[in-house]
Design a protein around this motif. Sequence first.
Motif, PDB file in Angstrom:
ATOM      1  N   VAL A 159      55.553 -42.048 106.643  1.00 42.35           N
ATOM      2  CA  VAL A 159      55.980 -40.685 106.972  1.00 42.35           C
ATOM      3  C   VAL A 159      55.384 -39.736 105.949  1.00 42.35           C
ATOM      4  O   VAL A 159      55.055 -40.130 104.835  1.00 42.35           O
ATOM      5  CB  VAL A 159      57.521 -40.546 106.982  1.00 42.35           C
ATOM      6  CG1 VAL A 159      58.146 -41.436 108.030  1.00 42.35           C
ATOM      7  CG2 VAL A 159      58.109 -40.835 105.610  1.00 42.35           C
ATOM      8  N   HIS A 160      55.222 -38.499 106.369  1.00 41.36           N
ATOM      9  CA  HIS A 160      54.684 -37.504 105.439  1.00 41.36           C
ATOM     10  C   HIS A 160      55.231 -36.135 105.787  1.00 41.36           C
ATOM     11  O   HIS A 160      55.612 -35.859 106.940  1.00 41.36           O
ATOM     12  CB  HIS A 160      53.148 -37.500 105.466  1.00 41.36           C
ATOM     13  CG  HIS A 160      52.568 -37.044 106.782  1.00 41.36           C
ATOM     14  ND1 HIS A 160      52.123 -35.769 106.991  1.00 41.36           N
ATOM     15  CD2 HIS A 160      52.378 -37.706 107.955  1.00 41.36           C
ATOM     16  CE1 HIS A 160      51.669 -35.651 108.227  1.00 41.36           C
ATOM     17  NE2 HIS A 160      51.816 -36.821 108.830  1.00 41.36           N
ATOM     18  N   LEU A 165      59.062 -33.172 108.784  1.00 44.83           N
ATOM     19  CA  LEU A 165      58.748 -34.561 108.433  1.00 44.83           C
ATOM     20  C   LEU A 165      58.110 -35.232 109.652  1.00 44.83           C
ATOM     21  O   LEU A 165      58.640 -35.148 110.765  1.00 44.83           O
ATOM     22  CB  LEU A 165      60.036 -35.288 108.045  1.00 44.83           C
ATOM     23  CG  LEU A 165      59.882 -36.667 107.408  1.00 44.83           C
ATOM     24  CD1 LEU A 165      59.135 -36.569 106.085  1.00 44.83           C
ATOM     25  CD2 LEU A 165      61.259 -37.296 107.175  1.00 44.83           C
ATOM     26  N   ARG A 166      56.960 -35.842 109.448  1.00 45.55           N
ATOM     27  CA  ARG A 166      56.264 -36.492 110.549  1.00 45.55           C
ATOM     28  C   ARG A 166      56.117 -37.976 110.267  1.00 45.55           C
ATOM     29  O   ARG A 166      55.918 -38.381 109.122  1.00 45.55           O
ATOM     30  CB  ARG A 166      54.894 -35.868 110.782  1.00 45.55           C
ATOM     31  CG  ARG A 166      54.971 -34.408 111.185  1.00 45.55           C
ATOM     32  CD  ARG A 166      53.608 -33.860 111.559  1.00 45.55           C
ATOM     33  NE  ARG A 166      53.100 -34.395 112.803  1.00 45.55           N
ATOM     34  CZ  ARG A 166      53.434 -33.976 114.008  1.00 45.55           C
ATOM     35  NH1 ARG A 166      54.293 -32.983 114.140  1.00 45.55           N
ATOM     36  NH2 ARG A 166      52.917 -34.517 115.091  1.00 45.55           N
ATOM     37  N   GLN A 167      56.210 -38.747 111.316  1.00 49.09           N
ATOM     38  CA  GLN A 167      56.086 -40.207 111.212  1.00 49.09           C
ATOM     39  C   GLN A 167      54.816 -40.657 111.915  1.00 49.09           C
ATOM     40  O   GLN A 167      54.563 -40.290 113.057  1.00 49.09           O
ATOM     41  CB  GLN A 167      57.306 -40.865 111.863  1.00 49.09           C
ATOM     42  CG  GLN A 167      57.195 -42.378 111.965  1.00 49.09           C
ATOM     43  CD  GLN A 167      58.409 -42.972 112.660  1.00 49.09           C
ATOM     44  OE1 GLN A 167      59.538 -42.770 112.238  1.00 49.09           O
ATOM     45  NE2 GLN A 167      58.181 -43.688 113.756  1.00 49.09           N
ATOM     46  N   VAL A 168      54.026 -41.452 111.210  1.00 50.30           N
ATOM     47  CA  VAL A 168      52.801 -42.002 111.796  1.00 50.30           C
ATOM     48  C   VAL A 168      53.104 -43.416 112.287  1.00 50.30           C
ATOM     49  O   VAL A 168      53.675 -44.234 111.550  1.00 50.30           O
ATOM     50  CB  VAL A 168      51.664 -42.023 110.759  1.00 50.30           C
ATOM     51  CG1 VAL A 168      50.421 -42.703 111.334  1.00 50.30           C
ATOM     52  CG2 VAL A 168      51.334 -40.598 110.321  1.00 50.30           C
TER      53      VAL A 168
END
Lengths: 307, 794
Positions: free
Chosen positions: B755-756, B776-779
């Motif tokens: 996550v970033h 917050l984004r999850q790859v």
Amino acid sequence: MFDTFQKYFQKAKGLALAALLLGLLPFFFTSCSDFFEKEIAIDPPDYLDQLVIHSFFDPVNDSILNILVTRPQEIFGVRDLSGLVDDAVVTVIAGGNVIEVNHRHLTNINHRPLANFYTGHISVDPGDEIFIRVSHEDTQEAVVSQVVPQPVVPDSVIFIERAGIDVDGESRSGFDIYFSDPPEEENFYYISGVYRSQFSTFYFSLESLEPGSETYNRGVIIRDQTFDGEDVRLRLLIPNSFLNMQPQYFELTFRTVTRDFYRHVQSVERYENSIDNPFVAPAQLYSNVEGGLGIFGIIWPVLAPVQ
Amino acid sequence: MRYIPTFLIALIVGLLSNGAFGQRATVSGYVYDNETGETLIGATVREHVTGSGVQSNTYGFYSITPGKEKVDLEFSYVGYSPQRVSFPLERDTSLHIYLEPVVQLKAVEIQASRTERIQESVQVSAINVPIRQIQSVPVILGEQDVLKVLQLLPGVQSGSEGQSGLFVRGGSPDQNLILLDGVPVYNAYHLFGFFSVFNTDAIRDVNLIKGGFPARYGGRLSSVVDISLKEGNNREFSGAASIGLLAARATLEGPIIKGRTSFIFSARRTYVDLLTRPLIRQGFRQDGSRGDLGVYFYDLNAKVNHRIDENNRVFLSVYSGDDNFFLRREDREPGFNEIHRFNSAIGWGNVTAAARWNRQWNPRLFSNTTLTYSRYRLFTRIKYENEHTVRDDFEEISLRYDSGIRDIGGRIDFDYLPDPRHHIRFGLNFVQHRFNTGLFELRDIATADDYFWTATVGQEPLNASEFFVYAEDEFDIDNRWKVNAGLHFSGFLVSGEQYFSLQPRLSGRYLFPDSNSSIKLAFSTMQQNVHLLANEGIGLPTDLWVPATDNILPQKSWQVAAGYAKEIGRAYNLTLEAYYKDMSNVISYGEGEGVFGIDNWEDRVTQGDGYSYGLEFFLHKRDGRFNGWLGYTLSWTYRQFEDLNFGRRFPFRYDRRHDISLVGNYKLTDRIGLSASWVYGTGNAITIPESRYLGTTDEGRRRFYQYFGDRNSYRMESYHRLDMGVNFHRVHSNFERTISVGAYNAYANQNPFFVHLDERYVWDYSTNTNRHETILRQVNLFPLLPYVTYSIKF
């Protein structure tokens, strides 16, 4: 029932295989769309509401001590300036004298350095302590202090046309800075440079191969771990794009800094390296504020013309 | 002190003369597979008159001294018809047993596996998964993977999505001793860790030990993965081949001298680069140049074994595997009479070799002497050439980077079985390490200017010597109590520093009166003298093995484990275990440091402590029409470093509170087998900022800073995934074919990779201004990935 199922399956195995493959493919393709990244929501982390103090004092060039007081805000959501604290009670004691502190609020936040700072005129000498206390009715008191460092003045700075090579094998110019490190005390230095010709001004980056040195904001920070109390020749390299520049236009600023300033900028460099980088361990900024966050550091700069 | 050499000589002479422990007659020999002539590891030899029993060792050797004038021996192994032999025992007898496999459809039915009853074994925290069960579990792109199956066992956790790295009981991947035919493999991964280097077609046996380490193992803190290669069919030629979406494999084995010498050769290679090469070259041509671009990996396994006589056997096994990325390009500029060439390649791989000599000195003493070689290297080559065809001069600028580790070693291990109550093992091991912690070589040549420049940057290779000696005795106190007590003494010598360590090991088992269940207890201490500088998330080839130095101390641990083992109806094995592991001097990157730093590695790392504790549940059905297992782990893992997280303890990144794995294989018909696995794990612990605040730089610029709070105090989303597969078998007159189809992540769950934080602009209509918003984004990495594999056996 199971036997019936097995018989049926045996008869229809070819069909089953085709159906399985065909059944999986749509899943595969539909699952790919917008699959690889998504926005997620987590409960906003709890954080401690505390005062944040930022102040860097240069007693040589400016007698005004600027103190920025803010508060942390939630990490998610809109980023704004709501964290500014303009109703704190700020007490400054410098060299044993209580300093009058005023809050300056300017609407143009780009107007530096006075916007939203608490300011006070102070006059200090090396060895004097500067103490800052910030109070606010909503949260705990934050205090921080620094002792003005004894400045170190370089004996000379010599331009070296061929000072070394970099990892690409290119020749690089540089400087030898000669100075005496005060013995039996920890000393910390921050050196940066500028090239001022009659037509232009460039800030250039410096690099040192001295053990324990690190880069910070195009300059070099170094502690006297390996040369405590010695007469030092410190070699600094500059980019090879400055190879044929005129030596007399180079100007170095040699700063004696406090230990806390050194540790803070050291942590800033690591912090910058870790932000948004999943391959690097997160780095926390160093703070010397008791009861809060932030940093108060003192820098004593000396201009060092190049010979 | 002067009596010690005399004592040792007397001991060795006594052992070799077979007279030290009385005059009782011994039965000894090897247990073989009658179909292939290969030895069977861990076959059970039970003496019915006394009720005593032993297991064949890694090389199929057994020795039993019943102490009676008549013996009644039963030899058994799962998937094979047991053999019972009784005869009067008057003197030492050599008896080789050939067990007949039960005729079944092999790819579905689980056959070859050990038969030691789990409750009888003194070993705690060890799991042996039958190789055919490993081959049945559906995996990513259909590429069978030993390490990925081990991740499905309790106490073993995977790292990031799709990775083959093992995190055993709170340890790091570098704390696993992965042995291939007794030789350490330093980087067991292909393609950035998504696949392991082990070709399951060539593997005979896989044994995992997570705790209660016997004294014969050492050098790592967390686990031993002991992988044995097949010896090769010494009766007739046989082979296997398969092609899947990622790679093609082939294995051939057979006799060189029938009944005495056999070989096995196995190869695997990815082939996407070969298929795409014409297209890539065409692309370069359309661009007016010549060039090539590709990525591939391969593995080669070869093994030869030769039976010299009844008492002596020799083996030679070799493994070689590499990953390669390459880009070549050539541009011609006719008008300027110049040719520009650019060549770059990055590659990494292992080579291991073992030469082994088994000798049965007498019916009670067996030795295995091994010479080993292991090498892991990473290389980067970048070269730019500019050739002037008329002036006949050229300029070359090149960079070479090499890092890795090379071991040359030898060890000798003895098995001594003076009577059925004792199994004594002792031996010694010596390894000479050579660490290359990263060396750049730069070169610039210009013939027109007669210019030559070269520079080398980095640390010169470092040599280190490591040895250990050990002794252990596995003995029955009575019919209920059994103990394995041992001592392991190791030494590590590097750059004038010496690190010695005496490591006691103790395991005990109490068999309940029903003989179906037991409790076990184990204590072990370990020391690890080599460290891996690695990214915690993915297995990058840049991971660097480095030695303990005067600044970076060896890692140490002690672990206590207690367990309950029960056999349920001869079909199911149930184990419940609790453990506590304490580690010191574990290594981690310092704040803001990572694998891509260029500073001296010792300046980029910090050392601290760690501990882990938990409960593990494992219900295993090893064979039958339906087989598989259910594993559950409840665990806590923490780290504490003086230089990290303000000195406060924090959860390890792979601290996983709950970890569940469910694996099932079902033989639907003789021709169709179904398999599925489902995993669930608590999300990885991560560090995200708690808050942000406005501050200034020393130059007076305003900026926002993030405040991280405690390290690893947040969790990614939990991980869960279903993999499914169907195997369609058909037996032809001279070969058997299998088509496997299936899917990885069958319900396409978006499992987090990392996550970033991200920024986006939000238009504020009230002020008509753009404002930053942090989100917050999850790859996620793998959606549903179908696979199909076609394989044959002959």
